[in-house]
Design an enzyme around this catalytic site. Structure first.
Site, PDB file in Angstrom:
ATOM      1  N   ASP A  24       0.843  -1.201   0.000  1.00 23.43           N
ATOM      2  CA  ASP A  24       0.000   0.000   0.000  1.00 23.43           C
ATOM      3  C   ASP A  24       0.876   1.247   0.000  1.00 23.43           C
ATOM      4  O   ASP A  24       1.985   1.229   0.532  1.00 23.43           O
ATOM      5  CB  ASP A  24      -0.900  -0.039   1.249  1.00 23.43           C
ATOM      6  N   HIS A  41       2.943   3.185  -8.906  1.00 24.13           N
ATOM      7  CA  HIS A  41       2.775   1.753  -9.182  1.00 24.13           C
ATOM      8  C   HIS A  41       4.006   1.188  -9.902  1.00 24.13           C
ATOM      9  O   HIS A  41       4.484   0.104  -9.592  1.00 24.13           O
ATOM     10  CB  HIS A  41       1.523   1.510 -10.031  1.00 24.13           C
ATOM     11  N   GLU A  71     -11.964  -4.433  -5.506  1.00 25.01           N
ATOM     12  CA  GLU A  71     -12.397  -3.040  -5.340  1.00 25.01           C
ATOM     13  C   GLU A  71     -11.613  -2.098  -6.265  1.00 25.01           C
ATOM     14  O   GLU A  71     -12.105  -1.039  -6.652  1.00 25.01           O
ATOM     15  CB  GLU A  71     -12.218  -2.580  -3.878  1.00 25.01           C
ATOM     16  N   TRP A  73     -11.177  -2.332  -9.268  1.00 28.20           N
ATOM     17  CA  TRP A  73     -11.868  -2.149 -10.562  1.00 28.20           C
ATOM     18  C   TRP A  73     -12.672  -0.852 -10.565  1.00 28.20           C
ATOM     19  O   TRP A  73     -13.067  -0.356 -11.617  1.00 28.20           O
ATOM     20  CB  TRP A  73     -12.806  -3.322 -10.859  1.00 28.20           C
ATOM     21  N   LEU A 135      10.994 -20.686  -4.004  1.00 24.51           N
ATOM     22  CA  LEU A 135       9.942 -19.824  -3.446  1.00 24.51           C
ATOM     23  C   LEU A 135       8.687 -19.962  -4.289  1.00 24.51           C
ATOM     24  O   LEU A 135       8.759 -19.968  -5.524  1.00 24.51           O
ATOM     25  CB  LEU A 135      10.399 -18.356  -3.474  1.00 24.51           C
ATOM     26  N   ARG A 198      -5.494  -2.025   8.538  1.00 30.12           N
ATOM     27  CA  ARG A 198      -6.713  -2.619   7.964  1.00 30.12           C
ATOM     28  C   ARG A 198      -6.348  -3.877   7.200  1.00 30.12           C
ATOM     29  O   ARG A 198      -5.244  -3.991   6.676  1.00 30.12           O
ATOM     30  CB  ARG A 198      -7.328  -1.660   6.920  1.00 30.12           C
TER      31      ARG A 198
HETATM   32  C1  FPP Z   1      -1.809   0.249  -3.416  1.00 35.74           C
HETATM   33  O1  FPP Z   1      -1.375   1.561  -3.467  1.00 35.74           O
HETATM   34  C2  FPP Z   1      -1.242  -0.542  -4.490  1.00 35.74           C
HETATM   35  C3  FPP Z   1      -1.934  -1.049  -5.549  1.00 35.74           C
HETATM   36  C4  FPP Z   1      -3.358  -0.848  -5.774  1.00 35.74           C
HETATM   37  C5  FPP Z   1      -1.276  -1.806  -6.608  1.00 35.74           C
HETATM   38  C6  FPP Z   1      -0.125  -2.663  -6.200  1.00 35.74           C
HETATM   39  C7  FPP Z   1       0.755  -2.850  -7.346  1.00 35.74           C
HETATM   40  C8  FPP Z   1       2.092  -2.831  -7.315  1.00 35.74           C
HETATM   41  C9  FPP Z   1       2.861  -2.687  -6.088  1.00 35.74           C
HETATM   42  C10 FPP Z   1       2.830  -2.896  -8.562  1.00 35.74           C
HETATM   43  C11 FPP Z   1       3.668  -4.081  -8.809  1.00 35.74           C
HETATM   44  C12 FPP Z   1       2.975  -5.340  -8.739  1.00 35.74           C
HETATM   45  C13 FPP Z   1       3.097  -6.380  -9.571  1.00 35.74           C
HETATM   46  C14 FPP Z   1       3.278  -7.715  -9.006  1.00 35.74           C
HETATM   47  C15 FPP Z   1       2.954  -6.313 -11.016  1.00 35.74           C
HETATM   48  P1  FPP Z   1      -2.465   2.721  -3.555  1.00 35.74           P
HETATM   49  O2  FPP Z   1      -2.604   3.107  -4.982  1.00 35.74           O
HETATM   50  O3  FPP Z   1      -3.728   2.309  -2.905  1.00 35.74           O
HETATM   51  O4  FPP Z   1      -1.743   3.846  -2.736  1.00 35.74           O
HETATM   52  P2  FPP Z   1      -2.405   5.010  -1.865  1.00 35.74           P
HETATM   53  O5  FPP Z   1      -3.173   4.339  -0.748  1.00 35.74           O
HETATM   54  O6  FPP Z   1      -1.240   5.790  -1.371  1.00 35.74           O
HETATM   55  O7  FPP Z   1      -3.291   5.802  -2.793  1.00 35.74           O
END
Ligand code: FPP
Length: 247
Positions: A24, A41, A71, A73, A135, A198
């Protein structure tokens, strides 16, 4: 406190077999730098590499990463497209390296909802890494725990209806066998980055007795030392599984 952390972990035989991570804070990481959310990301991909390499170094057997929730999506189309593209690029770019490192990658969740290019990349990363024994990497994509539980209940009901399953025989093991994580031990340790306390609909069945570790690091800043710190913290915990303390 760099990697003497690893030496300290390896001195203790109690290494978690299965570590799960809620990655996160990508959006906040980007906002702090005046960048668009998708930049966070993309940067998060390096942290995924760090977590995998750190897990391999410590002897963790299973690493489960929450990459895209059901969610998610509901996010703007442009962000969903960026995340789909990221999954595709990750799978294409990393699969050979993962295979060489003995990492078996599986993508778990409603894979049928992914766009065709992402689905093809998933198929290829799973094929290229099949049989890796260092792994097991689970990438949870289009995953939500409540949906997983509903799906499991539906599948057991269908088997009961067509006579292949006696409802009396449905127990925890049968239920577990109908989950995406079927056959895997539950996570011993759950890490969540960005300081949020959470579960966000992640592995609600499997986390029943899991130790939780929250770090303020935003996911793109996460390094193997953050993983090592979490594992060291885990090694100090006493796990009772509802029983009283030993001795
Ligand atoms: C949450 O951050 C993260 C995600 C919704 C996407 C997780 C994806 C990656 C870490 C990219 C690499 C993954 C792979 C395996 C391809 P957020 O956008 O909710 O952050 P925020 O809470 O600060 O807005």
């Amino acid at each position: 406190m760099p990697s003497d952390l690893l030496d300290r972990i390896l001195m203790n035989p109690r290494v978690p077999r299965h570590v799960a991570i809620i990655m996160d804070g990508n959006g906040r990481w980007a906002r702090k730098r005046g960048l668009p959310r998708h930049a966070g990301h993309w940067e998060g991909m390096n942290a995924v590499r760090e977590a995998i390499e750190g897990a391999c170094a410590t002897g963790v057997e299973i690493l489960t990463l929450f990459a895209f929730s059901t969610e998610n999506w509901k996010r703007p189309r442009s962000e969903i497209d960026a995340l789909m593209r990221l999954l595709q690029v990750y799978a294409e770019k990393e699969r050979e390296q993962l295979a060489r490192a003995g990492v078996e990658a599986r993508v778990l969740g409603e894979v049928e909802r992914l766009d065709p290019a992402a689905r093809e990349a998933v198929r290829q990363i799973e094929n290229a890494t099949r049989g890796g024994s260092v792994l097991r990497l689970n990438l949870m994509v289009s995953y939500g725990a409540r949906e997983e539980l509903v799906r499991a209940a539906r599948s057991l009901c269908e088997q009961a209806r067509n006579g292949t399953l006696d409802p009396e025989s449905i127990d925890e093991e049968a239920f577990e066998g109908a989950l995406f994580t079927s056959g895997l031990p539950d996570p011993d340790l759950l890490i969540r980055t960005s300081g949020e306390f959470r579960l966000s609909n992640f592995l609600l069945w499997q986390l029943a007795y899991t130790e939780l570790y929250i770090t303020p690091s935003l996911w793109p800043d996460f390094t193997r030392d953050d993983l090592f710190a979490a594992i060291l913290d885990y090694q100090q915990r006493e796990r009772r599984f509802g029983r009283v303390a030993a001795g």
